[in-house]
Design an enzyme around this catalytic site. Structure first.
Site, PDB file in Angstrom:
ATOM      1  N   ASP A  12     146.547  88.477 -92.235  1.00  0.00           N
ATOM      2  CA  ASP A  12     146.512  89.488 -91.172  1.00  0.00           C
ATOM      3  C   ASP A  12     147.523  89.140 -90.090  1.00  0.00           C
ATOM      4  OD1 ASP A  12     144.140  90.124 -88.466  1.00  0.00           O
ATOM      5  OD2 ASP A  12     145.913  91.244 -89.130  1.00  0.00           O
ATOM      6  N   ASN A  14     148.647  91.347 -87.711  1.00  0.00           N
ATOM      7  CA  ASN A  14     148.554  92.079 -86.423  1.00  0.00           C
ATOM      8  C   ASN A  14     147.161  91.972 -85.816  1.00  0.00           C
ATOM      9  OD1 ASN A  14     147.111  93.669 -88.113  1.00  0.00           O
ATOM     10  ND2 ASN A  14     147.981  95.620 -87.393  1.00  0.00           N
ATOM     11  N   ASP A  16     143.922  92.284 -86.508  1.00  0.00           N
ATOM     12  CA  ASP A  16     142.792  93.237 -86.509  1.00  0.00           C
ATOM     13  C   ASP A  16     141.761  92.855 -87.568  1.00  0.00           C
ATOM     14  OD1 ASP A  16     144.340  95.944 -88.470  1.00  0.00           O
ATOM     15  OD2 ASP A  16     144.091  93.796 -88.829  1.00  0.00           O
ATOM     16  N   ASP A  20     147.581  92.727 -94.116  1.00  0.00           N
ATOM     17  CA  ASP A  20     148.545  93.832 -94.005  1.00  0.00           C
ATOM     18  C   ASP A  20     149.888  93.451 -94.634  1.00  0.00           C
ATOM     19  OD1 ASP A  20     148.016  92.815 -90.726  1.00  0.00           O
ATOM     20  OD2 ASP A  20     149.700  92.110 -91.952  1.00  0.00           O
ATOM     21  N   ASP A  89     149.912  99.389-107.886  1.00  0.00           N
ATOM     22  CA  ASP A  89     148.677  99.763-108.573  1.00  0.00           C
ATOM     23  C   ASP A  89     148.661 101.289-108.704  1.00  0.00           C
ATOM     24  OD1 ASP A  89     145.614  97.946-108.417  1.00  0.00           O
ATOM     25  OD2 ASP A  89     146.013  99.788-109.555  1.00  0.00           O
ATOM     26  N   ASP A 190     145.327 101.613-113.248  1.00  0.00           N
ATOM     27  CA  ASP A 190     143.877 101.547-113.081  1.00  0.00           C
ATOM     28  C   ASP A 190     143.146 102.398-114.131  1.00  0.00           C
ATOM     29  OD1 ASP A 190     141.717 100.676-111.253  1.00  0.00           O
ATOM     30  OD2 ASP A 190     141.418 102.817-111.018  1.00  0.00           O
ATOM     31  N   GLU A 248     145.116  98.799-117.298  1.00  0.00           N
ATOM     32  CA  GLU A 248     143.777  98.213-117.210  1.00  0.00           C
ATOM     33  C   GLU A 248     142.908  99.039-118.146  1.00  0.00           C
ATOM     34  OE1 GLU A 248     141.110  99.265-114.250  1.00  0.00           O
ATOM     35  OE2 GLU A 248     140.066  97.351-114.198  1.00  0.00           O
TER      36      GLU A 248
HETATM   37  O1  TEU Z   1     138.107  98.821-112.173  1.00  0.00           O
HETATM   38  C1  TEU Z   1     137.623  99.514-113.317  1.00  0.00           C
HETATM   39  C2  TEU Z   1     136.539  98.762-113.893  1.00  0.00           C
HETATM   40  O2  TEU Z   1     136.395  98.645-115.070  1.00  0.00           O
HETATM   41  C3  TEU Z   1     135.641  98.143-112.891  1.00  0.00           C
HETATM   42  O3  TEU Z   1     134.758  99.187-112.468  1.00  0.00           O
HETATM   43  C4  TEU Z   1     134.884  97.003-113.490  1.00  0.00           C
HETATM   44  O4  TEU Z   1     134.355  97.392-114.723  1.00  0.00           O
HETATM   45  C5  TEU Z   1     133.780  96.683-112.577  1.00  0.00           C
HETATM   46  O5  TEU Z   1     134.300  96.769-111.280  1.00  0.00           O
HETATM   47  C6  TEU Z   1     133.341  95.279-112.895  1.00  0.00           C
HETATM   48  O6  TEU Z   1     132.515  94.869-111.826  1.00  0.00           O
HETATM   49  C7  TEU Z   1     139.188  99.480-111.536  1.00  0.00           C
HETATM   50  C8  TEU Z   1     139.523  98.689-110.288  1.00  0.00           C
HETATM   51  O7  TEU Z   1     139.956  97.386-110.663  1.00  0.00           O
HETATM   52  C9  TEU Z   1     138.295  98.633-109.429  1.00  0.00           C
HETATM   53  O8  TEU Z   1     138.528  97.809-108.276  1.00  0.00           O
HETATM   54  C10 TEU Z   1     137.961 100.051-108.984  1.00  0.00           C
HETATM   55  O9  TEU Z   1     136.738 100.019-108.253  1.00  0.00           O
HETATM   56  C11 TEU Z   1     137.786 100.968-110.210  1.00  0.00           C
HETATM   57  O10 TEU Z   1     138.807 100.814-111.182  1.00  0.00           O
HETATM   58  C12 TEU Z   1     137.844 102.426-109.766  1.00  0.00           C
HETATM   59  O11 TEU Z   1     139.151 102.713-109.346  1.00  0.00           O
HETATM   60 CA    CA Z   2     146.038  93.439 -89.975  1.00  0.00          CA
END
Ligand code: TEU
Ligand code: CA
Length: 542
Positions: A12, A14, A16, A20, A89, A190, A248
């Site tokens: 961090d 700044n 808060d 960041d 991401d 994701d 993922e």
């Molecule tokens: O995670 C997808 C996912 O498979 C997760 O929900 C995982 O199975 C679970 O969190 C295990 O505890 C991705 C991202 O990495 C996660 O941070 C997000 O919450 C999710 O997608 C929705 O975007």
């Molecule tokens: Ca900050």
């Protein structure tokens, strides 16, 4: 080697209490010295942070808590000057319900953005089907405005995007190209294998959750049109560019996962598989913890090494969704064993074949936090789970599961030094600091040549430069040994053997088969050749 950086908890600048982009810029030299080649940033886009940035309200602007687009442009330029790539991401299975598209979509059934999302009439006064979401009892929310339900596989503020709509897909590709034109080096995608849903959205037939809904990935993971969308995205965005994309992909096994990374299929460069991360999850999911043994652990790693000999694989067991490996895969009973076990785990994982993802804090052996009350949690997944369990009279069981596997464990602020708030901030942090920061922190680690940090620095340098470590074939040794995970990596006449004792106790180990040339890595003093100390790791050139 790719460093996963969780911006909210990294540094961090700044004051808060929230990490960041300027904080990341200030720590680029730290990352350069660690030796990593790329940074994967968790989402930094505009977001109401219902799911900590995985609910995006504007894909082409920076979350105000993290700074400005100018800050990002500076980060990108500085990182590139230092030879560090930046991976973003990409969260396109869903957006935030505060995204302009959804605000339009929910206005009326004939709004031009209506079909950017998945709307359905209810059935017999209930949800359109019985799907459970990852985070909430039902995966549907009734929207009063038009009297229809919208699908949300995650929170109610994360409506699923409708990938069957070519207009939506075009908007997504334009956004991806906008970031690639800026010079970003790729994306971690994701839950990218959830973007296609089964035609007709049929009911799930499995076990009901605490609220009577059915979690049924067989209806929304790895579905029919997924390959078509991934090939189209590659053609319209990635072809011809010097970039990387890692998907993922929960709910894949080597058979279903292999085609995503098959160079002939031209879909993804790599995927994150979750069989290892789900090793201790029961039928009803992550909160139901089941025992596992090293043989299951070894067989999962072995089959994924085999599955990625042609394509290319990723290696991780720590990220912002998973408990810290040191609190999960070993039993740390002393500071000496914490350091030794952390080095052993790193050796076992990161000398396998594939691109390693190191999650912030792994390099100093950070561990799960010790939460004492629900008010300390920030993660919607844990909070929603606790509330549902409490309604069902199972609050204590839920709290015990959250302490072990809640995602806040991995999101506590990075521990830089032993000053207040671990040097992460001089303001009360958004999420509590792990109170072991006085002992576990970067400053202390870098004063001790035997620390986990210097071991990671050496491992990263070796894995990034040694041809055998990069391209060598994998061959498991002693697959039947109950405590030791050992494998050989070989490339032409070069080879090294990794030997890791996953038990806290001494085990005898027959080294007679190995003509040792040089000890490359060792995580403890041990003169005897054929006895491994608890959590001992050895890497020998043969
Ligand atoms: O995670 C997808 C996912 O498979 C997760 O929900 C995982 O199975 C679970 O969190 C295990 O505890 C991705 C991202 O990495 C996660 O941070 C997000 O919450 C999710 O997608 C929705 O975007
Ligand atoms: Ca900050």
């Amino acid at each position: 080697m790719i460093y996963q950086l969780y911006p909210r908890s990294f540094f961090d600048a700044n004051h808060d209490g929230i990490g960041d982009i300027r904080g990341i810029i200030e720590k680029l030299d730290y990352l350069k010295e660690l030796g990593i080649g790329a940074i994967w940033l968790n989402p930094i886009y505009a977001s109401p942070n219902d799911d900590m940035g995985y609910d995006i309200s504007d894909y082409q602007s920076i979350m105000k808590e993290f700074g400005t687009m100018e800050d990002f442009d500076e980060l990108l330029a500085r990182a590139h000057e230092k030879g560090i790539r930046i991976i973003m991401d990409l969260v396109v299975n869903h957006s935030s319900d505060e995204h302009a598209w959804f605000i339009q979509s929910r206005k009326s059934k004939d709004n031009p953005y209506r079909d950017f999302y998945i709307w359905r009439e209810g059935k017999d006064g209930k949800e359109p089907n019985n799907w459970a979401s990852f985070f909430t009892p039902s995966a549907w929310k009734l929207d009063e405005e038009t009297g229809e339900y919208y699908l949300h596989l995650f929170s109610e503020k994360q409506p699923d995007l409708n990938w069957e709509n070519p207009k939506l897909r075009e908007h997504i590709y334009e956004m991806i190209n906008w970031w690639l034109d800026k010079g970003v080096d790729g994306f971690r995608m994701d839950v990218i294998n959830l973007i296609a849903k089964r035609q007709g959205l049929p009911d799930g037939s499995g076990e009901k959750n605490l609220s009577g809904y059915v979690f049924c990935p067989e209806n929304f993971a790895n579905q029919e049109r997924l390959g078509e969308y991934l090939k189209e995205m590659r053609r319209k965005c990635f072809d011809g560019r010097d970039c990387m994309c890692v998907g993922e992909t929960p709910f894949v096994n080597p058979e279903t996962g292999r085609k995503y990374i098959d160079p002939k299929e031209k879909e993804l460069d790599m995927i994150f598989q979750f069989e290892l991360m789900d090793i201790d999850s029961g039928k009803s999911g992550k909160w139901e913890m089941i025992p596992y043994d090293l043989s299951k652990f070894k067989s999962i790693l072995h089959k994924w090494q085999d599955a990625t000999q042609e394509g290319w694989g990723s290696l991780f067991w720590s990220n912002h969704d998973q408990p810290r490996p040191l609190s999960r895969f070993v039993n740390v009973t002393s500071e000496e064993m914490r350091i030794r076990a952390a080095k052993m785990l790193a050796t076992a994982m990161h000398l396998l074949r594939g691109t390693s993802f190191i999650y912030q804090g792994e390099e100093i052996g950070m561990m799960n936090a010790s939460f004492t009350s629900l008010s300390q949690l920030r993660d919607i997944e844990s909070i929603e789970y606790y509330n549902a369990a409490k309604k069902a009279g199972r609050a204590d069981e839920a709290w015990a599961a959250i302490l072990r596997k809640g995602r806040d464990n991995a999101r506590t602020p990075m521990q830089w030094d032993d000053s207040v708030h671990a040097g992460f901030s001089d303001h009360e942090p958004w999420l509590m600091v792990n109170e072991n920061y006085r002992n576990i922190n970067v400053a202390k680690a870098r004063e001790d040549k035997e620390s986990i940090w210097y071991y990671y620095q050496k491992l990263i340098r070796f894995k990034s430069s040694d041809e055998t470590a990069i391209y060598g074939a994998f061959e498991e040794l002693c697959p039947e040994h109950p405590e030791v995970f050992s494998y050989r990596r070989s490339l032409e006449e070069n080879a090294y053997v990794v030997i890791c004792n996953f038990s806290a106790d001494k085990v005898s180990f027959d080294m007679s088969g190995y003509k040792k040339k040089e000890l490359l890595f060792h995580n403890c003093e041990n003169e005897s050749e054929d006895v491994l100390l608890g959590y001992e790791a050895r890497v020998i050139k043969i």
